[in-house]
Design a protein around this motif. Structure first.
Motif, short mmCIF file in Angstrom:
data_model
loop_
_atom_site.label_atom_id
_atom_site.label_comp_id
_atom_site.label_asym_id
_atom_site.label_seq_id
_atom_site.Cartn_x
_atom_site.Cartn_y
_atom_site.Cartn_z
N GLY B 36 0.81 -1.30 0.03
CA GLY B 36 -0.01 -0.15 0.06
C GLY B 36 0.88 1.09 -0.11
O GLY B 36 0.16 2.32 0.19
N ALA B 37 2.19 1.01 -0.27
CA ALA B 37 3.02 2.28 0.09
C ALA B 37 2.70 3.41 -1.15
O ALA B 37 2.21 3.12 -2.11
N SER B 38 3.05 4.53 -0.70
CA SER B 38 2.93 5.75 -1.60
C SER B 38 4.18 6.15 -2.41
O SER B 38 5.16 6.43 -2.06
N ILE B 39 4.16 5.38 -3.72
CA ILE B 39 5.24 5.71 -4.49
C ILE B 39 4.72 5.82 -5.94
O ILE B 39 3.69 5.51 -6.46
N ALA B 40 5.43 6.53 -6.77
CA ALA B 40 5.05 7.03 -8.16
C ALA B 40 5.00 5.85 -8.92
O ALA B 40 6.06 4.98 -8.78
N ARG B 41 4.10 5.78 -9.89
CA ARG B 41 4.08 4.86 -10.72
C ARG B 41 5.54 4.52 -11.58
O ARG B 41 6.21 3.40 -11.60
N GLU B 42 5.89 5.49 -11.99
CA GLU B 42 7.26 5.34 -12.71
C GLU B 42 8.43 4.83 -11.79
O GLU B 42 9.28 4.08 -12.22
N THR B 43 8.54 5.54 -10.56
CA THR B 43 9.58 5.09 -9.77
C THR B 43 9.48 3.45 -9.42
O THR B 43 10.60 2.95 -9.59
N ARG B 44 8.20 3.24 -9.33
CA ARG B 44 7.98 1.80 -8.87
C ARG B 44 8.56 1.00 -10.28
O ARG B 44 9.23 -0.10 -10.17
N ALA B 45 8.52 1.34 -11.38
CA ALA B 45 8.60 0.62 -12.65
C ALA B 45 10.29 0.47 -12.52
O ALA B 45 10.94 -0.68 -12.87
N ARG B 46 10.91 1.54 -12.63
CA ARG B 46 12.22 1.55 -12.51
C ARG B 46 12.86 0.68 -11.37
O ARG B 46 13.97 -0.31 -11.77
N VAL B 47 12.36 0.62 -10.25
CA VAL B 47 13.08 -0.24 -9.25
C VAL B 47 12.45 -1.72 -9.67
O VAL B 47 13.55 -2.61 -9.50
N GLU B 48 11.31 -2.07 -10.22
CA GLU B 48 11.24 -3.20 -10.59
C GLU B 48 12.08 -3.89 -11.67
O GLU B 48 12.72 -4.87 -11.49
N ASP B 49 12.40 -2.92 -12.56
CA ASP B 49 13.27 -3.52 -13.68
C ASP B 49 14.51 -3.76 -12.99
O ASP B 49 15.15 -4.68 -13.21
N ALA B 50 15.08 -2.86 -12.12
CA ALA B 50 16.56 -3.06 -11.52
C ALA B 50 16.43 -4.51 -10.85
O ALA B 50 17.36 -5.21 -10.77
#
Lengths: 362, 362
Positions: B36-50
Motif C-alpha cells: 500500500g505504499a505511496s510511490i510514483a508509478r514510474e519510480t516503482r517501474a524503475r525499481v522493478e526493472d532493477a
DNA sequence: TTGAAAGCGTTACCAT
DNA sequence: ATGGTAACGCTTTCAA
C-alpha cells in the motif's frame, strides 16, 4: 498502560535487558549463549540468572540476520495422501531438529505455477531446500541451485538439473520384481505408472521392462495412475476389464497398489493372488496391513532420511561439494499379494524377502 | 575469484544494490515492494526493472526483524501416521500460504520433554502456534499464551489453559453413535479410547456413555488404544477374546478403527457387520476404502481448516481477542461397517448419513 | 576475558 | 512522492 507504542503488553526481553540486569555488556550476553565462546564461568552464570529472571531467549530471527544462516530448511511437499511422505516428513523434521534446523513447509499449489513458490523460498533465505514432491518441476531445483541454495531431491532425481538426490533402488527394484513375477509363473504382466515424467516412476518402469526385454519376454501392458488413488483405480479398471486381463500387475507405488487391490477384489471379485498377483513399491502404511498384505520393494525410511539429513548438512557446510546421487538399498518384501516362486525366499528379521540365486546385475 | 570474504560466490542482491542501479533511495525500493505504499508509478517501474535485473527479493528475515512479525506460524504435529493429520497439514499450509504465512514444523520428540520445544518456538518469534498434537501437554499451550503468543488447539481442547480451539463435534458425535448403534439393535457395546487424557477421546467417550446412561443402557466395555495402530489392535484382541464379546465397537478414531477391523476379520474371522459392527470417527483416509467401508462421524477437513486459518489470523490481528472454542459440525456417514438401523438414513450428496428423527439435544 | 562499535537488510518515521 | 536516518536484536571483529 502508559506504554506508548507496544502493540502487546508483553515486550520480549532482549540481550540488552539481560545485560543491564546482569551488569555486563550486551556482547557478554551473546557469548553466554554461544556454545564455544570465550567467557568466564562466573560471568556466564550471572548472565544465565538474569536471562532466567527475564525469560530471555535469543531471537532466532535476529541471529539469522547477522550470521547469514537461517537454520531453516525449506521442504516442498505435496501428495501427503501417500503415506510415505508424512512418515518422511516426521522423520526428517526430527532428524534436522536434532541438528538445530527446522523445516519450513512449502506447499505447491497446483493452481499457481512454481514461480511464486521459488520467490518465497528465496525470500526466506533457507539454508537448503528439500524437494519431496514428484509434482514440482525440476526447473525449481535448477533455479535454486543457480541462486546458490543447496537443493536435495528426495525420492526422485532430475536429469536436467545437476542436483543431488537420495532415492531407493528404483531400477534394481523394477528388475527384481520382473524376475520375481516371471519366476512365479505369471504370463501376462502389466505396469501401472505414476506420473509419466517423474524419475521415480520412469526408473522403476525401466528396470521392470528392461529385465523382461533382456530375458525375451513380451513387454507388459501399461497404464498411468498419476500417483493418485482415484486415477490408479481407473487404470486398474481399464486393465482388468480387458479380455486378456493381466495375471500380475506391478504398480509403481504402494499407495496406488492399494487402490488397485480394492478395485480388483471389490469391483471385479478377483482373489489375490489366485486370480491376480500384485506387487507395489515403498513398503509403507496400509500396504502392510493384512487386508492388503502387499508384496513390495522396500524403500527403508530411516536409512533414506538419515542419508538425506547427512547430505543436507554436508551441502550446507560445503556448498561447493560435488553433486551426489545416493541410492539407499532396499529389498523385495514378500507377503501374500503375489504368487510366491518355489525358490528364492529367505526370512530376514520378521519379514520374508526374495533373493534370486544369482541376481542379474545391470 | 578475487572475492575476499564471500563463502559463496553468489552474494544476494540487497535493496541497496537495487537502489543504486535504479538511481533511487533504498527507501524507495522498500516502498516498491510494500503493497500500500505511496510511490510514483514510474519510480516503482524503475525499481522493478532493477530488481529483476539483479534477481532481488526482499529478505524475509530482515523484514521480520523490523516489522516484529515473522509471518511464520509454528505448528506442532505428531502422529502423522494417522491420516487425518497429513491432510490437515497440507490444507493448513495451503490456506496460510495464501495469506502470506508459512508453517514452521515442530516435531515433539517423545524422548525429550516439551520444554526445549517451547524454547525453540519462542526463539523463532512465531506469530502464532497451532497445536495439532494430542500428545503435547497443554502446559505448552499455557506457557506460549503467557509469553504472548496466540495459540490455537486443533482437534483438541484444554481445560486447564484458557486457549482457543477448533474441534469437530466430539460430544454430539459420541451421542449420535450411541443412538445409532442402539437403533441398530446392538446389545453389547464397547468403546476403544485414544489417549486417556486427550480431550478429543474424552469428549467422544462422554457423548457415547452419556447418551447410553440417559437412556438406561448398560455402560459399554472399555479399552484404550492410545491412537496407535498396534495398541488399538491389542485392545481389539482383548475385547474380541472375551466370552461376552461385544457386538458393536465405537473406536475413538478411524486410524484405530482400521486396526480393529483388521484384527476382527483376519485374526478372529469375524464378518463385519454381521458378527461385529464398527463405528469410527474422522471419516478420512483408508476408512473410506471398500475394504473397511467404515461408518464414521465426519470431521470435515476443509471447514475445520478454514476455521483454523481464520481464527489464527484474527488472533494475530488482535491478540487481546477473547478465547473462542469453535465446533465445526459434522455428520454420521453411514457405510457398511455397522448394521444399519431400519430408519433414519438419508442420502446427502454422494454419501448416506444418519439423522435420528428427533435428536436428543444435550 | 571483556566492552565498544560496526554491521546484517529491512521498515518506519521524519522532514523535505 | 521522496530521501535520510534511526531502529530491530543479534554476532563479530577489534582493542583493551
Amino acid at each position: 498502560m502508559s506504554e506508548p507504542r507496544g502493540r502487546s503488553t508483553q515486550r520480549h526481553a532482549t540481550a540488552t535487558d539481560v545485560a543491564r540486569l546482569a551488569g555486563v555488556s550486551q556482547s557478554a550476553v551473546s557469548r553466554a549463549f554461544t556454545p564455544g565462546a570465550s567467557i568466564a564461568r562466573e560471568t556466564r552464570a550471572r548472565v544465565e540468572d538474569a536471562a532466567r529472571a527475564l525469560g530471555y531467549r535469543p531471537n532466532a530471527i535476529a541471529r539469522s540476520l547477522t550470521t547469514r544462516r537461517s537454520r531453516i530448511i525449506g521442504v516442498a511437499a505435496a501428495y501427503l495422501q501417500n503415506h510415505f511422505y508424512p512418515d518422511v516428513l516426521e522423520a526428517l523434521s526430527k532428524g534436522l531438529q536434532a541438528r538445530g534446523y527446522h523445516l519450513l513447509l512449502f506447499t505447491p499449489d497446483a493452481a499457481r505455477d512454481a514461480d511464486p513458490l521459488l520467490q518465497e523460498v528465496l525470500a526466506w533465505q533457507v539454508d537448503a531446500l528439500i524437494l519431496a514432491s514428484t509434482t514440482l518441476s525440476s526447473a525449481l531445483a535448477g533455479q535454486c541451485r543457480a541462486a546458490g541454495i543447496p537443493v536435495l531431491l528426495f525420492n526422485r532425481t532430475s536429469r536436467h538439473a545437476d542436483v543431488s538426490s537420495v532415492t531407493g533402488e528404483n531400477l534394481r527394484g523394477g528388475r527384481l520384481i520382473a524376475e520375481f513375477l516371471v519366476a512365479g509363473g505369471h504370463k501376462r504382466l502389466a505396469f501401472i505408472a505414476g506420473i509419466e515424467n517423474s524419475s521415480t516412476s520412469r526408473d522403476r518402469e525401466a528396470g521392470f521392462t528392461g529385465w523382461l526385454a533382456e530375458h525375451g519376454h513380451a513387454p507388459p501392458l501399461r497404464e498411468v495412475g498419476l500417483y493418485d488413488f482415484e486415477a490408479a483405480s481407473a487404470a486398474a479398471r481399464r486393465l482388468l476389464a480387458r479380455s486378456d486381463r493381466p495375471d500380475a500387475i506391478f504398480v509403481a507405488n504402494d499407495h496406488m497398489a492399494t487402490a488397485v487391490s480394492e478395485v480388483a477384489r471389490h469391483e471385479f471379485g478377483l482373489r489375490i493372488p489366485r486370480d491376480l498377483s500384485l506387487v507395489g513399491f515403498d513398503d509403507t502404511g496400509p500396504a502392510r496391513w493384512p487386508s492388503f498384505s502387499l508384496t513390495s520393494f522396500a524403500q527403508p525410511l530411516h536409512p533414506m532420511v538419515d542419508a538425506a539429513v547427512a547430505m543436507v548438512c554436508e551441502m550446507i557446510e560445503d556448498p561447493a561439494a560435488p553433486t551426489r546421487h545416493q541410492v539407499v538399498p532396499g529389498e523385495l518384501v514378500v507377503r501374500g499379494s503375489a504368487r510366491i516362486p518355489p525358490e528364492g525366499c529367505v526370512s530376514r528379521g520378521d519379514a520374508l524377502v526374495w533373493r534370486p540365486v544369482q541376481e542379474t546385475v545391470v
